[in-house]
Design an enzyme around this catalytic site. Structure first.
Site, short mmCIF file in Angstrom:
data_model
loop_
_atom_site.label_atom_id
_atom_site.label_comp_id
_atom_site.label_asym_id
_atom_site.label_seq_id
_atom_site.Cartn_x
_atom_site.Cartn_y
_atom_site.Cartn_z
N GLY A 272 -8.23 9.62 9.02
CA GLY A 272 -9.16 9.95 10.67
C GLY A 272 -10.05 10.94 10.80
N GLY B 284 -11.11 8.26 5.73
CA GLY B 284 -11.86 8.93 6.00
C GLY B 284 -13.75 8.57 6.34
CE LYS C 278 -3.15 2.70 2.86
NZ LYS C 278 -3.81 2.62 4.17
#
Length: 266
Positions: free
Chosen positions: A164, A192, A103
């Protein structure tokens, strides 16, 4: 009718049954993390190499629980601020975890943790050439997504909103444009998402999966919240495949009366 993945989620050559990917940070304990991962039904979890400091015993415990879960591992380059830093960390992750999956996360702004589009593309191109299967974390920018595809990425992970924040899908128009423009690309909403309803909304738009961490890990009951997100992702996917009702400006009766005989009680 959607033209991308219908049955299972395919990320490069990896077949997953679950469309929910979860992180492994911020949990009250490694034991609760393990129970939440199991409750989520996830087949792939993220882990940062930075948490595998040999002097950090908790990091070792987390890694042991992940191994026991049977989930595929998606190492991430969290905390990197340049392409070279992310590239270095990706190679270290491949050596440590024996996986080509990464990632890619290159942060450009510390205030809202927005990824740096230029450094992200640069790192993605380098890592793809080095044989990595790159899942880049990016903003909901259509041109940026095209550039990432141009350098060889087969999966894109646009944010719903900053990491976050729990604000959900801040720019539905942008996200829908990305989905419509790249109908055969696996797209995962990353960052989010704060509520199960927001994850469901992403899936109803036709996104292939959702990756989240904070909303589960910081819940009063992470295990129960993991179950809620699993159900929301499945429900949103089923609704999308079934064909969602289009909104209308005018009311329309669910029980038509035109041409229906009327019996009057005598």
């Amino acid at each position: 009718m959607p033209t991308h993945n219908k049955d299972g989620l395919k990320l490069y050559d990896q077949e997953l049954n679950s469309r929910l990917l979860v992180g492994t940070a911020l949990y009250p304990s490694p034991e609760i993390m393990a129970k939440a991962i199991e409750a989520s039904g996830s087949d792939m979890v993220t882990l940062s190499l930075r948490r595998q400091d040999p002097s950090n015993n908790q990091g070792q415990v987390i890694w042991q629980y992940i191994q026991q879960s049977g989930c595929a591992l998606l190492p991430n380059t969290a905390g990197c601020h340049s392409a070279q830093e992310a590239i270095t960390l990706a190679h270290m992750s491949r050596e440590m975890f024996n996986t080509d999956f990464i990632k890619l996360e290159v942060i450009g702004d510390d205030y809202n943790l927005q990824p740096d589009p230029f450094e992200t593309v640069k790192a993605a191109e380098n890592l793809i050439k080095s044989g990595f299967k790159v899942l880049p974390y990016c903003t909901d920018d259509l041109v940026l997504c095209q550039r990432l595809l141009d350098v060889g990425c087969q999966v894109l992970m646009p944010w719903g909103s900053p990491i976050g924040t729990g604000k959900g899908l801040m720019n539905p128009y942008n996200l829908q444009a990305i989905r419509d423009r790249f109908p055969t690309t696996s797209l995962i909403i990353d960052a989010g998402i704060g509520k199960p309803s927001q994850a469901m909304a992403a899936m109803e738009m036709g996104f292939d999966g959702v990756l989240l961490n904070t909303a589960i890990a910081k819940a009063h009951n992470p295990v129960l919240m993991a179950q809620a997100f699993a159900q929301a992702v499945n429900g949103g996917r089923q609704g999308y495949l079934a064909g969602l009702m289009e909104s209308r400006q005018t009311a329309s009766p669910s029980t038509p009366v035109l041409g229906t005989p009327f019996w009057q009680q005598q």
